[in-house]
Design a protein around this motif. Structure first.
Motif: not given
Length: 290
Positions: A99-108, A112-118, A121-126
């Motif tokens: 989660x952190x290397x791809x999405x820029x945040x810890x999985x915690x 139980x949340x839904x967030x737009x990938x964009x 802050x992680x590299x996958x957003x791009x």
């Protein structure tokens, strides 16, 4: 009281309609599999999402509607929804610790949340805009070419991922036998370090991970058991196992322990779930922001 499994399950779950393909070896540090859920046009039944101790990138396409790239964090309770429009989904499941290397945040932060990938802050957003335009057959090839030059990891992070993988293997093999202290000692980390690794890398504690994993294995065994039964002349199914046997096979102390855990995670006891007596469906979960 001995309860027999007599009827085929009537609740439609995402797992039942999803076809999965394992991630290629080059992507295993970050992804475990790609799931494909076809367009569901029969919207008469409610749809169950059983708990999942993994973070997932969902590429959702509504029929005659927009495409979305979403991130769904680990899901600690079952959700029952009633889709109002036909839609198909591609689901990229993140590997433990990714989660952190791809999405820029810890999985915690995603549990139980839904967030737009964009919005992350992680590299996958791009990669969000490109991912939603790809077919299922193109996604892994695209990620193999796009990810390596965007992600840099040190030896510490790789070692933490290895500890998580080893812990998950141990918990899945013996979910109710070994204490967290013994597991941590076997992995040469402290209990606190083990909890922190699970919270940051998976989004739930080791014990909660074990509960979700055990529930999913129990449901998989129910599906396998019932799929091998032939209906009788009355349309019922010949019982071949009991809930007590199901509890014993999956590491529960007894049937009452399994029933209580099942009710907590699924919202109803196993006998009700198998009859299709589930909570009323709710609308799709709203999008969250960090």
């Amino acid at each position: 009281m001995t309860t027999m499994l007599r009827t085929a399950p009537v609740v439609v779950t995402a797992d039942l309609v999803e076809a999965t393909v394992p991630a290629p070896e080059s992507l295993r540090p970050w992804f475990t599999e790609l799931g494909r859920i076809p367009t569901m046009r029969d919207l008469a039944d409610s749809f169950a999402h059983i708990p999942q101790a993994a973070t997932t990138i969902v590429l959702r396409t509504q029929e005659s509607g927009p495409r979305e790239a979403l991130v769904i964090g680990p899901q600690t309770r079952a959700l029952y929804s009633h889709p109002n429009k036909p839609a198909s989904c591609l689901r990229l499941r993140l590997a433990p610790g990714a989660a952190r290397p791809l999405l820029g945040v810890p999985a915690a932060l995603l549990t139980d949340r839904v967030i737009r990938l964009a919005d992350l802050p992680g590299v996958a957003a791009g990669l969000a805009d490109e991912l939603i335009e790809l077919s299922a057959d193109e996604i892994f090839q695209f990620l193999e070419s796009a990810l390596p030059q965007r992600i840099s990891e040190d030896a510490t992070r790789r070692a933490q991922r290895e500890v998580l993988r080893s812990a998950i293997t141990a918990l899945s093999a013996e979910p109710n036998v070994r204490s967290m202290r013994a597991l941590a000692a076997d992995l040469a980390v402290s209990e606190r370090q083990l909890r922190n690794l699970f919270t940051a890398g998976i989004g739930v504690s080791p014990k909660h991970f074990a509960r979700i994993d055990r529930l999913r294995r129990t449901l998989a065994q129910v599906r396998t058991t019932l799929s091998t039964q032939l209906p009788t002349s009355t349309g019922d199914y010949e019982p071949t196992t009991t809930l007590a046997r199901l509890a014993a096979d999956n590491g529960y102390f007894d049937q009452s322990h399994m029933t209580a855990d099942f009710r907590t995670l699924m919202g109803v006891p196993p006998s009700s779930f198998l009859r299709g007596a589930v909570p009323a469906p709710s609308p799709c979960r709203p999008l969250n922001r960090l």
